[in-house]
Write an enzyme that holds these catalytic residues in place. Structure first.
Site, PDB file in Angstrom:
ATOM      1  N   ARG A  52       0.833  -1.209   0.000  1.00 32.37           N
ATOM      2  CA  ARG A  52       0.000   0.000   0.000  1.00 32.37           C
ATOM      3  C   ARG A  52       0.869   1.262   0.000  1.00 32.37           C
ATOM      4  NH1 ARG A  52      -4.174  -2.948   2.598  1.00 32.37           N
ATOM      5  NH2 ARG A  52      -3.073  -3.051   4.576  1.00 32.37           N
ATOM      6  N   CYS A  80      -7.143 -19.994  14.017  1.00 28.40           N
ATOM      7  CA  CYS A  80      -8.034 -19.949  15.183  1.00 28.40           C
ATOM      8  C   CYS A  80      -9.411 -20.490  14.851  1.00 28.40           C
ATOM      9  CB  CYS A  80      -8.208 -18.529  15.693  1.00 28.40           C
ATOM     10  SG  CYS A  80      -6.769 -17.497  15.539  1.00 28.40           S
TER      11      CYS A  80
END
Lengths: 467, 467
Positions: free
Chosen positions: A31, A54
């Site tokens: 970016r 997770c």
């Protein structure tokens, strides 16, 4: 074949590891600097990028139905953002002096050296895998990667028996126990510690233990697994401790993880007591101007104890990636450290902690007062008000908050965030009693459970500071 | 008949008002000083003590089935703790010079003077009641006290028609709209403001508006009620604005409250811009060594704007009572102020705010950047992940957090506590991006919505601070 630095005018960033920390760093750097300024080469030895490890227990348990939901960004998406992403390619050597890494294509076996101007190490962690007889038998599964999850799901589909043994009772262990209960298994959890969830003090872990038994999970504490027994077909048939054999059609390893730092260690990079890479606050590897590291392979500063810890958690990995990406991309950002917040659940039991446990506080040289209170998630008269137990530690004399542990039902876990912010701000428990927390009967008693605990802690600190 | 100071050796504390602030103060003082040291006389003009006015909408709506569940402590319980509690007795005059109050027994009409050594004013607030034609007609109800709630329930039981109009769309208004929907009414809310929930900025209030309409509530904004129309039987039949008549079998006033300070004003005690009593940080009335005040009758310091505000909320009243009781009882405590946290819900829509709205910030002379983000309550792939909108204000240049507003579903409201603690600690939005908040897929995306907002606010502050 080799890529050399001399042939390029723009800088080259090499990223080792294509999950949260590595690809967040790469994305953030991209970016800030376009492909004309910064070339990005990333190596990932697995099949996937930027996925939620997770989420694996919930995929295995059936709450999440599609593996691809766990993938935040695919290799193709990353490539579309101007990254040279080498999947199934393992970095096997790091030459710090020469500023290059050696990689091996796991499909073809081809090797090459790639030079870098800036390097990001995001090699993650590997599950602890005790060297037990039978550990490699079919039917014994880790749950660290998406590949692991898929293998476990394949086994679930194939296995006729319904008896599962989970080894370990930390976050992964209890989440996998829930997943297997949801799949209709009889679940036994074999735990080396005094109580499950050793990230809590044992008195709070006891509440988790009781709730797990209430869910029909058999919880075996203080038990060391000595071997995994196999049947005539070579598949697992039981898990053995010194005294007992627990029949098992399936075994899940949920013992926790260690930083994956063999590459870094071989290259002479600094490792800490937990074998994680040591960085400065900008996530730069100490003593190495052009090498950053983040995610599960680093140690982080615990702001409460002042010590380094190893915490494998996607939210930290993402933050590290952002910080590294900003710095690599010519900006500035730091990761100041953690206070040790973690939340989890077993079915409808919510479990949360932040800051120090009793033994952490002692290890850090702190004296403390501790209080435990019972309250409810909503006004006592409001439907669905569930009991909640809050334990709070405060430093003796100063009254500084040291830690909070919560076990309860709906609304218990995320209340720990209040304490996490208070720890970050070094608040005392007396300051906490004045916190302007949201109150309405559907959301809290008129004194939020955290305030009730803080008020009791104030009394304890006063009593403990009396001459 | 009169009680004089001269005849006593022990001190006498007089408390005016028997709800949260007054009775918390009395109870805390009693804990610190026994009846041999401190005599406590408390006056309450109503039928109840220590009750949850915040619970009334849920009692009216049927979530709470028994009025007595809303009563934390009855007159008898208070008396059992050594308090001389005079129920249905109104204090009609305060003689500061003479150190005494005049009271009137509302049953017998008998009057007497009671002297005090220390005085606590906890006279609460009264609902705003516009002077409209028809306002006193049968079928028009306030919902401030338990008596109000009982009267409304009696009307609900008697009323055949099912059309209800709620005047006002603040917390009480929207909670009463929910209560009446739950009771099977067709509900119209007539609101003077641009959008409901004027404690939010209008862009966030708009989300509440849309959700209320989704629940089948008719929401009328920018509408000033001009009169309440009655039928041949004298009962309410409609609510009229300039242009429209809204048929009503029942009208609920939910316009908000004003501090009940006529007694204090007549005695020359200092009032603020909002007509609330002004105190110091120990909750002592300014300039009066032996008079304290707390709860809905005082103004409180807003720690973000540095201005006094009036906030009628049980949780503040309880804290004030604790602080006053500690100081009256010879201890020491302060109430440092508020950050303006409030949470509410309409059916399953959760609404929360803390800190400053745009207009509050402007009024305080602050320049700010504002961002609004959409996120989810859980990991996007986890079942039950609900959308959540978070608006965040940060001071220009310093980046200090100024306020947060949240509208969403399950798990939205109490997330505001994170911002409440961050405001208390004067954190910048950049500091907030590093907060170690609880993360697990059932509880949060890997970037908690508060962190997503903080990250966007950092970008806005940087852009706004650019030369």
């Amino acid at each position: 074949m080799s890529m050399s630095r001399a042939s390029r005018s723009r800088e080259r960033l090499v990223v080792v590891g294509g999950d949260a920390a590595g690809m967040s760093a790469a994305s953030q750097a991209r970016r800030l600097k376009g492909p004309d300024e910064l070339e990005i080469v990333a190596f990932e030895r697995g099949h996937f990028t930027s996925y939620s490890a997770c989420g694996i227990p919930y995929w295995v348990g059936g709450d999440v139905t599609d593996r691809d939901q766990l993938i935040a960004r695919s290799p193709e998406e990353h490539r579309g953002r101007g990254m040279d992403l080498r999947m199934r390619t393992e970095v096997t050597e790091l030459d710090v002096e020469g500023g290059r890494v050696r990689s091996r294509d796991l499909e073809s076996g081809a090797e090459e050296w790639t030079s870098y101007d800036k390097l990001v190490l995001a090699t993650g962690a590997h599950p602890m895998r005790p060297q037990l007889p039978g550990i490699d038998a079919p039917g014994v599964h880790g749950v660290q990667t998406l590949d692991d999850g898929q293998a476990l799901l394949d086994t679930l589909a194939r296995t006729a028996g319904r008896r599962a043994v989970v080894i370990g009772a930390g976050y992964i262990g209890v989440e996998m126990a829930e997943a297997l209960i949801n799949r209709g298994y009889e679940v036994t959890v074999v735990n080396r510690g005094q109580e499950p969830m050793s990230t809590l003090d044992p008195d709070m872990g006891r509440l988790v233990h009781e709730a797990m038994e209430g869910l029909g999970i058999t919880m075996v504490n203080d038990a060391e697994v000595t071997k995994i027994l196999t049947g005539g077909d070579g598949r697992v048939r039981a898990v053995a401790t010194e005294d007992v054999e627990y029949p098992a059609d399936l075994v899940v390893l949920g013992i926790g993880v260690r930083p994956e730092t063999a590459l870094a260690e071989a290259a002479g990079l600094p490792l800490g007591d937990h074998r994680g890479l040591l960085t400065d606050l900008a996530m730069r590897v100490r003593g190495h101007e052009n090498i950053w590291a983040g995610g599960d392979c680093v140690e982080v500063l615990d702001l409460v104890s002042g010590r380094e810890r190893h915490i494998a958690l996607g939210t930290h990995a993402n933050k590290h990636g952002q910080v590294i990406g900003a710095n690599v991309g010519g900006g500035y950002a730091t990761f100041p450290g953690v206070v040790g917040t973690a939340v989890s659940k077993v079915c409808d039991l919510e479990i949360a902690r932040t800051g120090l446990r009793e033994k952490d506080a002692r290890r850090a040289g702190l004296r403390f007062e501790k209080v435990t209170i019972e309250s409810t998630s909503r006004a006592g008269y409001y439907p669905g008000a569930d009991p909640m137990t809050v334990k709070m530690l405060a430093e003796r004399r100063t009254g500084r908050l040291l830690g909070v542990q919560i076990v309860g039902r709906e609304g218990a876990a995320k209340r720990v965030d209040i304490a996490a912010v208070a720890l970050t701000a070094c608040m005392t428990v007396e300051q906490m009693t004045a916190l302007d927390l949201g109150y309405a009967p559907p959301f809290s008693p008129v004194w939020d459970p955290i305030l009730v605990a803080a008020r009791k802690a104030v009394v304890a600190v006063r009593a403990g500071s009396a001459p």
